[in-house]
Scaffold this motif. Structure first.
Motif, short mmCIF file in Angstrom:
data_model
loop_
_atom_site.label_atom_id
_atom_site.label_comp_id
_atom_site.label_asym_id
_atom_site.label_seq_id
_atom_site.Cartn_x
_atom_site.Cartn_y
_atom_site.Cartn_z
N ASN A 93 108.24 -58.35 117.08
CA ASN A 93 108.47 -58.13 115.65
C ASN A 93 108.81 -59.43 114.93
O ASN A 93 108.40 -59.66 113.78
CB ASN A 93 109.59 -57.12 115.44
N ALA A 94 109.59 -60.28 115.59
CA ALA A 94 109.99 -61.54 114.96
C ALA A 94 108.79 -62.44 114.68
O ALA A 94 108.75 -63.16 113.67
CB ALA A 94 110.99 -62.27 115.85
N MET A 95 107.77 -62.40 115.56
CA MET A 95 106.62 -63.29 115.41
C MET A 95 105.81 -62.99 114.15
O MET A 95 105.16 -63.89 113.60
CB MET A 95 105.72 -63.19 116.64
N VAL A 96 105.82 -61.74 113.69
CA VAL A 96 105.03 -61.39 112.51
C VAL A 96 105.88 -61.31 111.25
O VAL A 96 105.34 -61.10 110.16
CB VAL A 96 104.29 -60.04 112.71
N GLY A 97 107.19 -61.49 111.38
CA GLY A 97 108.10 -61.30 110.24
C GLY A 97 107.80 -62.20 109.07
O GLY A 97 107.67 -61.76 107.93
N THR A 98 107.68 -63.51 109.33
CA THR A 98 107.45 -64.48 108.26
C THR A 98 106.06 -64.35 107.68
O THR A 98 105.86 -64.34 106.46
CB THR A 98 107.68 -65.91 108.78
N LEU A 99 105.05 -64.24 108.56
CA LEU A 99 103.67 -64.15 108.08
C LEU A 99 103.43 -62.90 107.25
O LEU A 99 102.66 -62.91 106.29
CB LEU A 99 102.72 -64.17 109.28
N GLY A 100 104.09 -61.81 107.62
CA GLY A 100 103.92 -60.57 106.88
C GLY A 100 104.86 -60.43 105.71
O GLY A 100 104.72 -59.52 104.89
N GLY A 101 105.85 -61.33 105.60
CA GLY A 101 106.82 -61.26 104.52
C GLY A 101 107.71 -60.03 104.61
O GLY A 101 108.15 -59.49 103.59
N TYR A 102 108.01 -59.57 105.85
CA TYR A 102 108.79 -58.35 106.02
C TYR A 102 110.28 -58.61 105.82
O TYR A 102 110.81 -59.65 106.21
CB TYR A 102 108.59 -57.76 107.42
N ARG A 103 110.96 -57.62 105.25
CA ARG A 103 112.41 -57.60 105.18
C ARG A 103 112.94 -56.68 106.28
O ARG A 103 112.19 -55.89 106.85
CB ARG A 103 112.88 -57.13 103.81
N PHE A 104 114.25 -56.75 106.54
CA PHE A 104 114.83 -55.90 107.57
C PHE A 104 114.57 -54.43 107.25
O PHE A 104 114.30 -53.62 108.13
CB PHE A 104 116.35 -56.15 107.67
N GLY A 105 114.64 -54.09 105.96
CA GLY A 105 114.41 -52.70 105.56
C GLY A 105 113.02 -52.20 105.87
O GLY A 105 112.82 -50.99 106.08
N ASP A 106 112.03 -53.11 105.89
CA ASP A 106 110.66 -52.69 106.22
C ASP A 106 110.59 -52.18 107.66
O ASP A 106 109.93 -51.18 107.94
CB ASP A 106 109.69 -53.86 106.03
N TYR A 107 111.27 -52.90 108.57
CA TYR A 107 111.29 -52.45 109.97
C TYR A 107 112.01 -51.10 110.08
O TYR A 107 111.57 -50.22 110.82
CB TYR A 107 112.00 -53.48 110.85
N ALA A 108 113.12 -50.95 109.36
CA ALA A 108 113.89 -49.71 109.44
C ALA A 108 113.09 -48.53 108.91
O ALA A 108 113.02 -47.46 109.54
CB ALA A 108 115.21 -49.87 108.68
N LYS A 109 112.47 -48.70 107.74
CA LYS A 109 111.73 -47.59 107.12
C LYS A 109 110.50 -47.20 107.92
O LYS A 109 110.23 -46.02 108.13
CB LYS A 109 111.32 -47.98 105.69
N LEU A 110 109.74 -48.20 108.37
CA LEU A 110 108.52 -47.90 109.12
C LEU A 110 108.82 -47.52 110.56
O LEU A 110 108.10 -46.72 111.16
CB LEU A 110 107.59 -49.12 109.10
N GLY A 111 109.89 -48.09 111.12
CA GLY A 111 110.18 -47.87 112.53
C GLY A 111 110.85 -46.56 112.85
O GLY A 111 110.62 -45.98 113.92
N LEU A 112 111.69 -46.05 111.94
CA LEU A 112 112.46 -44.84 112.24
C LEU A 112 111.57 -43.63 112.57
O LEU A 112 111.80 -42.97 113.60
CB LEU A 112 113.40 -44.51 111.08
N PRO A 113 110.57 -43.31 111.77
CA PRO A 113 109.72 -42.16 112.14
C PRO A 113 109.02 -42.35 113.48
O PRO A 113 108.87 -41.39 114.25
CB PRO A 113 108.70 -42.09 110.99
N LEU A 114 108.62 -43.59 113.79
CA LEU A 114 107.95 -43.84 115.06
C LEU A 114 108.93 -43.68 116.22
O LEU A 114 108.57 -43.15 117.28
CB LEU A 114 107.33 -45.24 115.05
N VAL A 115 110.17 -44.13 116.03
CA VAL A 115 111.20 -43.95 117.06
C VAL A 115 111.42 -42.46 117.32
O VAL A 115 111.55 -42.01 118.47
CB VAL A 115 112.51 -44.63 116.64
N LEU A 116 111.47 -41.66 116.26
CA LEU A 116 111.67 -40.22 116.41
C LEU A 116 110.51 -39.58 117.16
O LEU A 116 110.70 -38.65 117.97
CB LEU A 116 111.85 -39.57 115.04
N LEU A 117 109.28 -40.06 116.92
CA LEU A 117 108.13 -39.55 117.65
C LEU A 117 108.25 -39.85 119.15
O LEU A 117 108.00 -38.98 119.98
CB LEU A 117 106.85 -40.17 117.09
N VAL A 118 108.62 -41.10 119.48
CA VAL A 118 108.77 -41.47 120.90
C VAL A 118 109.90 -40.67 121.53
O VAL A 118 109.78 -40.20 122.68
CB VAL A 118 109.02 -42.98 121.03
N PHE A 119 110.99 -40.51 120.81
CA PHE A 119 112.14 -39.75 121.31
C PHE A 119 111.74 -38.31 121.63
O PHE A 119 112.05 -37.77 122.70
CB PHE A 119 113.25 -39.78 120.26
#
Length: 642
Positions: A602-628
């Motif tokens: 995730n860190a490798m694409v952070g700068t190039l994609g211009g992501y904020r911490f909140g982007d990971y949280a918003k996009l990642g939470l539903p995917l985490v719930l799916l894996v869980f």
């Protein structure tokens, strides 16, 4: 709680705090723990470094080398190029195919390596389709994380969990133990990101677009110097009268309006581009890449076309740019029995692995001053041709190029084989290199060995799946094959191994031993069982997954697995259950760090994609719930508790 346990727990808390702060870096933390743990008296200095004798450390190092061999031979890049060609202009389809390829390749490579390979591919997709880089880069990192759930060797946490199982007397996991869960996760992840990636385009800032001084692409020079209509491609067929004759004897020279830029000669499994000289002899099947002094439009007005016998058109390869129609045969081609092949409209930029360009400027003391381009050609570096001339901001047309005498400050566009281009950097008298293209950084040093790299990978995976050899031994066989086939050399093999990763894992592994000897693991397991009471094993499994996931928000995946695997198996023993579902829950949760930028992928694409911490949280939470949800559903079915 004993004094020794207090010391070990204090060191553990300190390690977790340093991981959370990111200071010092993770491998330095591992080294610190390696030094500090023997000072507690719980383990010896020899035991503190015993992690380096762990077979999984050798396996991880070997997989780094195999992954680098796939990268250097272009196997991964060709998959990416196929994706660019097949994906069309449909963002959802491109995201799905991108994740499928990254996930598949990541099942035999580590996530950081596959992300590094596919970042340029993803950016090219964004550039060609008008998508935001943010919409394609996060799918790459997420697919790389999911790939860790596909095979045993795909991620370090899997190997750490496997080691802990064998250390406690259980049988190790087989190569495809995680696959029945990983494949559904990958498919669900693809479906989810096809929808969710649309939200990123509007919010995340495209850091990749803010490069102040980007290197030029070959395509930009083709457009700037108006080269597209000057290319000519001709193939020599078995009955051509040109076979066995030299270029000089055939008259393919600049004074007749033609320059032979390169000659492609096919071999058994690949092709090679030759920077020909006047004495190069033609063979059947050779493809001549030529530059014409005039464009197609001029040729149409001046020349007649006539069909040729014994020669046929080669099917046009699919390219990203619009394709021009077949160019009319030149008189020289007719005389030699050569028929032009379909054009790409890219002026050989589609041959960027073999042929390059460079912009050079003429200094005041250059020996080329006062000469025309044709006269200067004999004094250029062997194999290089000047195909463009710029004076100030003006690009000269064909007629002006032929008559103009070179002056100090003129810019020449040179084309030729990459080795000749690279030699320009050491030349400081007649020519000064001012611009080298981005494609120079993307060259594949062992592209012709790609089939052998695939063979080495297939043998390695086959040995692992069939269990004819232990995983470590099979990986070493793969490394040896990569070296024998010259997909990678020894120096680059050593460079490919991430010592940071190995030191981190080896430094943290003794913690399990220290906590076990001091009773820390048993104490933690008893405490959790006391809290959970006579809870269902499903609840215990969910607790293990969530604890691993929470720790993984701040700690790198390998360290998370080192800390959680012993606890998970102790919990299984406390409730009398099989250790396998709990151990595998740790591996799956460690690879589910979608909500945090801490993990390298995730860190490798952070700068190039211009992501904020909140982007990971918003996009990642539903995917985490799916894996869980999948973990709680499939694990007990595949690996029963009792």
């Amino acid at each position: 709680m004993t004094f020794e346990l207090t010391l070990v727990l204090a060191l553990l808390a300190g390690a977790i705090l340093m991981f959370m702060l990111g200071r010092p870096r993770a491998d330095a933390v591992g080294l610190l723990m390696m030094v500090a743990l023997p000072l507690t008296g719980v383990i010896s200095a020899r035991e503190a470094i015993s992690g380096f004798a762990n077979p999984n450390i050798i396996l991880i190092a070997a997989m780094f080398v195999i992954g680098e061999g796939l990268a250097r031979t272009g196997v991964a890049q060709r998959l990416g190029d196929w994706l660019v060609t097949r994906g069309g202009n449909r963002p959802a389809r491109l995201v799905a195919l991108l994740m499928l390829i990254v996930g598949s390749l990541g099942s035999v490579m580590y996530s950081t390596g596959v992300v590094a390979i596919f970042i340029p591919v993803a950016l090219r997709i964004a550039r060609n389709t008008g998508m935001s880089p943010a919409q394609v880069l996060m799918p790459v990192s997420y697919a790389a994380l999911i790939s860790g759930m596909l095979t045993l060797v795909a991620a370090a946490p899997n190997l750490i969990v496997n080691y802990e199982l064998t250390r406690t007397g259980a049988e190790g996991l087989d190569f495809l133990a995680l696959t029945p869960i990983g494949i559904p996760v990958l498919l669900l992840g693809m479906l989810y990101m096809m929808i969710a990636s649309r939200w990123l385009g509007a919010e995340a800032k495209a850091g990749a677009q803010n490069d102040e001084n980007p290197k030029p692409r070959l395509g930009r020079w083709v457009e700037q110097y108006q080269l597209a209509e000057r290319e000519l491609r001709a193939r020599v067929l078995p009955d051509s009268p040109a076979i066995g004759q030299s270029l000089a004897a055939l008259g393919l020279t600049p004074d007749r309006g033609l320059r032979v830029i390169a000659l492609e000669r096919r071999r058994a499994y690949s092709g090679c581009a030759i920077g020909p000289d006047d004495e190069t002899l033609l063979a059947a099947g050779d493809i001549l890449l030529l530059d014409r002094a005039t464009s197609t439009a001029t040729d149409d007005a001046q020349m007649q076309t006539r069909p040729l016998s014994g020669l046929a058109l080669e099917p046009a390869a699919q390219q990203e740019a619009p394709r021009l129609s077949q160019s009319p045969p030149l008189p020289q081609c007719a005389e030699l029995g050569l028929e032009p092949l379909p054009l790409s409209g890219l002026y050989f930029a589609d041959r960027a692995q073999s042929i390059g360009m460079a912009e050079v400027i003429l200094p005041a003391d250059s020996r080329l001053l006062g000469k025309t381009l044709d006269e200067a050609g004999v004094q250029l570096e062997r194999g290089l041709h000047a195909v463009g001339l710029r004076r100030g901001r003006s690009v000269l047309n064909a007629e002006a190029r032929a008559e103009t005498r070179l002056q100090a400050g003129d810019t020449l566009l040179l084309i030729g084989a990459w080795p000749a281009i690279e030699q320009l950097r050491g030349q400081d008298h007649d020519l000064v290199t001012t611009n080298l293209p981005k494609e120079l950084d993307e060259r594949l040093p062992a592209a012709k060995h790609a089939p052998y790299a695939v063979l080495a990978l297939a043998v390695t995976v086959g040995l692992m799946v069939s269990e004819l050899l232990p995983a470590m031994h099979a990986a070493l066989v793969g490394v040896l094959l990569m070296l024998l086939f010259r997909c990678i050399d020894l120096d680059n093999a050593y460079r490919a191994i991430s010592l940071r990763t190995l030191v981190l894992i080896a430094g943290m592994l003794p913690f399990g031993m220290a906590l076990e000897r001091t009773g820390g693991i048993e104490l933690a397991a008893d405490a959790l069982v006391g809290v959970l009471g006579a809870a269902s094993p499903y609840l215990v499994l969910a607790t293990v997954f969530l604890m691993t996931l929470a720790l993984g928000m701040f700690v790198v995946p390998a360290a998370t697995a080192v800390l959680m695997a012993p606890l998970a198996m102790a919990l299984a023993a406390e409730i009398g259950a099989s250790p396998y579902p709990f151990a595998m829950a740790v591996a799956l949760a460690a690879s589910s760090a979608f909500m945090t930028p801490v993990v390298p992928a995730n860190a490798m694409v952070g700068t190039l994609g211009g992501y904020r911490f909140g982007d990971y949280a918003k996009l990642g939470l539903p995917l985490v719930l799916l894996v869980f949800t999948l973990t709680l559903t499939l694990l007990p079915w595949l690996y029963p508790f009792y």
